[in-house]
Each structure stands twice: as structure tokens, then as C-alpha cells.
Motif scaffolding. Structure first.
Motif, short mmCIF file in Angstrom:
data_model
loop_
_atom_site.label_atom_id
_atom_site.label_comp_id
_atom_site.label_asym_id
_atom_site.label_seq_id
_atom_site.Cartn_x
_atom_site.Cartn_y
_atom_site.Cartn_z
N THR A 177 -18.50 4.66 20.14
CA THR A 177 -18.04 3.27 20.05
C THR A 177 -16.70 3.17 19.33
N ILE A 178 -16.58 3.92 18.22
CA ILE A 178 -15.33 3.92 17.46
C ILE A 178 -14.19 4.47 18.30
N LEU A 179 -14.47 5.56 19.06
CA LEU A 179 -13.44 6.16 19.88
C LEU A 179 -12.97 5.21 20.97
N VAL A 180 -13.91 4.51 21.59
CA VAL A 180 -13.56 3.55 22.65
C VAL A 180 -12.70 2.42 22.08
N VAL A 181 -13.10 1.92 20.89
CA VAL A 181 -12.34 0.84 20.26
C VAL A 181 -10.92 1.30 19.93
N VAL A 182 -10.79 2.53 19.41
CA VAL A 182 -9.47 3.06 19.07
C VAL A 182 -8.60 3.20 20.31
N LEU A 183 -9.20 3.74 21.39
CA LEU A 183 -8.43 3.93 22.61
C LEU A 183 -7.99 2.61 23.23
#
Length: 258
Positions: A12-18
Motif C-alpha cells: 500500500t505504501i509503495l503504491v501511494v509513493v508511486l
């Protein structure tokens, strides 16, 4: 190789960052791409207001016509406010940028700061309005000062006698709509036309306030219900047309006219 799990905390964090990164790139690219257009519109709006205060703006005039009228009728000049002399070695001058640079600005003593601006640029851009014979028929001067809620930016057009007001306009302000915001109303601005800035001793004599119009030569009634905005307009005139503002420049124009 572990399978990517977008539903996990890390996923989830990675998707938000991307997503944030992609959006930031898009917004930054749009801002860079639109900047030339924004600068062009800003310049056009400035030219429009200068033509308007000089009484040279036709109704419904648009881009190309405004540019042509400005090029034909307006000659911008840079003035050293301390001496009143024109300077020719400054290019792309912007007073709002200059006030942020200590080398290009002057701190105003509190007792002199009638406009409530604290600092001003060392120089100012003025605009000579030319008639059909190429003679200067008006001089448009930029002024600004603090009102109730905002810094109020305007132009004042003065006759070659350096005393008679030909027109004023406020093009940027954030005063209360229907009250102080009426400084942008042409129906109020027209009362300035023909008024004298100075008395016989060349002291600033323009008065803006309740009952001021009793002085037919120098007075304009203030805005009803907008005492502090009216005081801000008065302060702007008191500062910019005195010795710390355009006073030295207007003295030179007055001497040339005589």
C-alpha cells in the motif's frame, strides 16, 4: 521471488509513493509548460491596465489589439526614486522581485511609512503616454499600500504638469466586496480625475475621506463603510507622491514643464 502483494502494508505504501511521484511529475511538467503562457498573460494584463488608466483602452479590446495599442502609445522608463532620474542600464525590472533583495531595495523608516509597506524597490517603472505628435501627454505611475485586508496595487495617471490627476485604477486588491472593494469601481475612481495632487507649496494635498469633496481642488469622498480601506488609499497617495516616493521625479517633470 516473492509475489508483490499490493494489499499488504508495504504494498500500500509503495503504491501511494508511486502514485504521488507520478502526480508530482505531471504537475511539475504542467507548471513548467504553462509558465510562458502565464507570463504572457500577466504582461498583457499589465498593459491593459496601463492603457485603461490612460483612457486608451477600447471596449472589448483583446490580446493583439492591446499589444499594438501599448506599443504605439506607451514608453516605459525606469526611474531612480532617490534622484528622480531615468536609468537605462536595468532590464526586465520587477519591483515585487526587487523588494525581496536588500541590494535592490530600501527599508522605510516607520515614521515615513504612510503606505504601510515597510520596504520599497530603489527604482520604479513609469509609463510615458505619447500623443499623435510623440509628445508626453500623461505619465502613469504605479502605487501600492496596505488597506484593511490586503496590499492594494494601482496606477495613477498624471498630466505633464506633474500635478493634475488624469485617472486612477486599482487592479489588484483583496478588500471587502461591496465596501473597501469599491476602490476598483470606476464610478468611484472617476472622482479623482481633475484633482490636484499638490498645493502651491508643492506639498501633497490630495485628501480622501468623509466629506473631503468639500475641497473642490484636492478632495475625494471616502468609501462608505470602508474607513480603513480609505485610509489605506490616502496613505498610498501620501507616501508615493512625497519625497520618499515619486516626489523627486515629479519635481523634475514640473521644472521641465515650466
Amino acid at each position: 521471488m516473492a509475489k508483490f502483494n499490493k494489499d499488504s502494508v508495504g504494498g500500500t505504501i509503495l503504491v501511494v509513493v508511486l502514485v504521488s511521484l507520478v502526480c508530482s511529475i505531471i504537475v511539475a511538467s504542467a507548471a513548467v509548460g504553462l509558465k510562458p503562457t502565464q507570463n504572457e498573460q500577466k504582461l498583457l494584463d499589465k498593459q491593459k491596465n496601463i492603457l485603461s488608466v490612460a483612457g486608451l483602452l477600447p471596449a472589448k479590446a483583446k490580446g493583439a489589439e492591446i499589444k499594438a495599442l501599448y506599443a504605439e502609445n506607451i514608453e516605459p522608463k525606469i526611474v531612480d526614486l532617490a534622484t528622480g532620474d531615468y536609468v537605462s542600464d536595468i532590464k526586465n525590472f520587477d519591483a515585487r522581485v526587487a523588494v525581496k533583495n536588500p541590494a535592490e531595495s530600501v527599508a522605510i523608516k516607520p515614521e515615513d511609512d504612510k503606505a504601510g509597506i515597510k520596504v520599497r524597490a530603489k527604482y520604479a517603472e513609469v509609463y510615458l503616454v505619447k500623443d499623435a505628435q510623440g509628445k508626453t501627454s500623461q505619465i502613469v505611475l504605479p502605487i501600492y499600500g496596505t488597506g484593511l485586508w490586503s496590499v492594494m496595487y494601482g496606477f495613477v495617471s498624471v498630466a505633464p504638469d506633474a500635478n493634475t490627476i488624469k485617472g486612477i485604477t486599482y487592479y489588484e486588491q483583496g478588500e471587502t466586496a461591496g465596501l473597501g472593494g469599491e476602490i476598483a469601481n470606476p464610478n468611484w475612481q472617476k472622482y479623482f480625475v481633475g484633482k490636484k495632487l499638490f498645493n502651491e507649496q508643492n506639498q501633497v494635498a490630495i485628501k480622501i475621506g468623509k466629506g473631503a469633496s468639500a475641497d473642490k481642488e484636492h478632495g475625494i469622498d471616502g468609501l462608505s463603510g470602508a474607513t480603513l480601506t480609505t485610509k489605506g488609499v490616502q496613505g498610498s497617495f501620501d507616501y508615493w507622491f512625497d519625497r520618499n516616493g515619486f516626489g523627486p521625479y515629479l519635481d523634475k517633470l514640473r521644472a521641465e514643464a515650466n
